[in-house]
Design a protein around this motif. Structure first.
Motif, PDB file in Angstrom:
ATOM      1  N   GLY A 194     129.696 140.111  -8.482  1.00 56.56           N
ATOM      2  CA  GLY A 194     130.445 141.125  -7.750  1.00 56.56           C
ATOM      3  C   GLY A 194     129.731 141.551  -6.478  1.00 56.56           C
ATOM      4  O   GLY A 194     129.109 140.738  -5.799  1.00 56.56           O
ATOM      5  N   PHE A 195     129.783 142.836  -6.175  1.00 55.17           N
ATOM      6  CA  PHE A 195     129.316 143.332  -4.883  1.00 55.17           C
ATOM      7  C   PHE A 195     127.801 143.524  -4.827  1.00 55.17           C
ATOM      8  O   PHE A 195     127.200 144.135  -5.699  1.00 55.17           O
ATOM      9  CB  PHE A 195     129.983 144.664  -4.557  1.00 55.17           C
ATOM     10  N   ALA A 196     127.198 142.982  -3.776  1.00 60.26           N
ATOM     11  CA  ALA A 196     125.812 143.287  -3.405  1.00 60.26           C
ATOM     12  C   ALA A 196     125.875 143.681  -1.934  1.00 60.26           C
ATOM     13  O   ALA A 196     125.755 142.833  -1.040  1.00 60.26           O
ATOM     14  CB  ALA A 196     124.902 142.090  -3.627  1.00 60.26           C
ATOM     15  N   LEU A 197     126.104 144.955  -1.687  1.00 57.83           N
ATOM     16  CA  LEU A 197     126.424 145.430  -0.343  1.00 57.83           C
ATOM     17  C   LEU A 197     125.446 146.512   0.103  1.00 57.83           C
ATOM     18  O   LEU A 197     124.971 147.306  -0.711  1.00 57.83           O
ATOM     19  CB  LEU A 197     127.842 146.010  -0.315  1.00 57.83           C
ATOM     20  N   GLY A 198     125.188 146.553   1.405  1.00 56.33           N
ATOM     21  CA  GLY A 198     124.325 147.592   1.943  1.00 56.33           C
ATOM     22  C   GLY A 198     122.992 147.617   1.236  1.00 56.33           C
ATOM     23  O   GLY A 198     122.282 146.607   1.165  1.00 56.33           O
ATOM     24  N   GLY A 199     122.643 148.763   0.663  1.00 57.92           N
ATOM     25  CA  GLY A 199     121.393 148.872  -0.083  1.00 57.92           C
ATOM     26  C   GLY A 199     121.316 147.904  -1.244  1.00 57.92           C
ATOM     27  O   GLY A 199     120.232 147.469  -1.628  1.00 57.92           O
ATOM     28  N   GLY A 200     122.454 147.544  -1.821  1.00 55.71           N
ATOM     29  CA  GLY A 200     122.464 146.571  -2.901  1.00 55.71           C
ATOM     30  C   GLY A 200     122.042 145.196  -2.434  1.00 55.71           C
ATOM     31  O   GLY A 200     121.292 144.488  -3.123  1.00 55.71           O
ATOM     32  N   CYS A 201     122.508 144.812  -1.252  1.00 56.07           N
ATOM     33  CA  CYS A 201     122.082 143.534  -0.663  1.00 56.07           C
ATOM     34  C   CYS A 201     120.605 143.599  -0.298  1.00 56.07           C
ATOM     35  O   CYS A 201     119.855 142.630  -0.506  1.00 56.07           O
ATOM     36  CB  CYS A 201     122.941 143.220   0.556  1.00 56.07           C
ATOM     37  N   GLU A 202     120.164 144.739   0.209  1.00 56.37           N
ATOM     38  CA  GLU A 202     118.756 144.900   0.569  1.00 56.37           C
ATOM     39  C   GLU A 202     117.858 144.873  -0.666  1.00 56.37           C
ATOM     40  O   GLU A 202     116.769 144.286  -0.629  1.00 56.37           O
ATOM     41  CB  GLU A 202     118.581 146.209   1.351  1.00 56.37           C
ATOM     42  N   LEU A 203     118.311 145.480  -1.764  1.00 53.49           N
ATOM     43  CA  LEU A 203     117.539 145.422  -3.003  1.00 53.49           C
ATOM     44  C   LEU A 203     117.463 143.990  -3.512  1.00 53.49           C
ATOM     45  O   LEU A 203     116.406 143.526  -3.948  1.00 53.49           O
ATOM     46  CB  LEU A 203     118.167 146.331  -4.068  1.00 53.49           C
ATOM     47  N   MET A 204     118.571 143.282  -3.451  1.00 53.62           N
ATOM     48  CA  MET A 204     118.582 141.880  -3.857  1.00 53.62           C
ATOM     49  C   MET A 204     117.574 141.071  -3.040  1.00 53.62           C
ATOM     50  O   MET A 204     116.859 140.219  -3.567  1.00 53.62           O
ATOM     51  CB  MET A 204     119.983 141.309  -3.675  1.00 53.62           C
ATOM     52  N   MET A 205     117.489 141.358  -1.738  1.00 55.44           N
ATOM     53  CA  MET A 205     116.570 140.610  -0.877  1.00 55.44           C
ATOM     54  C   MET A 205     115.116 141.001  -1.110  1.00 55.44           C
ATOM     55  O   MET A 205     114.216 140.256  -0.717  1.00 55.44           O
ATOM     56  CB  MET A 205     116.952 140.788   0.595  1.00 55.44           C
TER      57      MET A 205
END
Length: 259
Positions: A105-116
């Protein structure tokens, strides 16, 4: 105290721990409390000899759909400066053991940054990645302009940051942002499987190899090579180096102790 917004599963398989982000109604939006709980959990697991690799996931709908906008909307510049919310992220970055993000599902904003911030990413076919902060009148603040650019290159990073466009799992894979794509029902299982494979390796070598790979983003080639060489030499002081090479010569599976 028991954390409220994360669930910690220790020893899901030998030497692998799993942290699940757990604000499902908010699509795991990253408020200050969740990030503090995640930081504290990672510090504990990093110090636990029975844990060699850590998996972070959300749920099928969202890894994390961004920061908690309600918590920030009325803040002033000085409020944000004094809160210093990104110091938590700096602590998470110092985790020595490998971290694998299991994303659906969504990895957006801070979620994408946490993933990275994680070291590897296993994504489901439904995963969507983006830095849509521009649509809120701001920009990424937890590494979205820096880590994304290093991962996918200037052109795609600029497009994602300046338009807020989401990219698919296939686009993310082709751009080098993630390691692999799997069916949605397998995203966590495959991340744990990858973690289990890494957990069979010599723990000291794994931590020092991770450190050396990350050093490549912070320094020149010559300095990075010097750092790599130093870590290589240091591992010859470990019992695991002796065990690994002896096992190779004896044609048997090594038994690594992390010493």
């Amino acid at each position: 105290m028991q954390p409220e917004f994360i669930i910690i599963h220790q020893q899901v398989v030998p030497y692998v721990a799993h942290i699940q982000l757990n604000r499902p109604k908010e699509l795991n939006a990253l408020n200050l409390q969740l990030m503090g709980e995640l930081r504290d959990a990672l510090k504990l697991l990093d110090a636990d000899d029975q844990v060699r690799v850590i998996v972070i996931s959300g749920n099928e709908k969202a890894f994390a759909a961004g920061a908690d906008i309600k918590q920030m909307a009325e803040k002033s510049a000085m409020d944000m400066y004094n809160t210093d919310q990104f110091s938590t992220w700096d602590t998470i970055k110092k985790t020595k053991k490998p971290i694998i993000a299991a994303v659906s599902g969504f990895a957006l904003g801070g979620g994408c940054e946490l993933m990275m911030l994680c070291d590897m990413v296993v994504a489901s076919e439904t995963a969507r990645f983006g830095q849509p902060e521009i649509k809120l009148g701001v920009m990424p603040g937890a590494g979205g302009t820096q880590r994304l650019t290093r991962a996918v290159g200037k052109a795609l990073a600029m497009e994602m940051v300046l338009t807020g466009r989401f990219i698919t799992a296939q686009e993310a894979f082709q751009a080098g942002l993630i390691n692999r794509i799997v069916p949605v029902e397998l995203f966590l299982q495959e991340a744990i499987k990858l973690a289990q494979e890494i957990a069979t390796m010599a723990p000291l070598a794994v931590k020092m190899a991770k450190e050396a790979v990350l050093k490549a983003f912070d320094t020149t080639l010559d300095e990075g090579l010097h750092f790599e060489r130093k870590n290589f030499y240091l591992l010859f002081a470990s019992e695991d180096q002796k065990e690994g090479m002896q096992a190779f010569m004896e044609k048997r599976t090594p038994s690594f102790k992390g010493k």
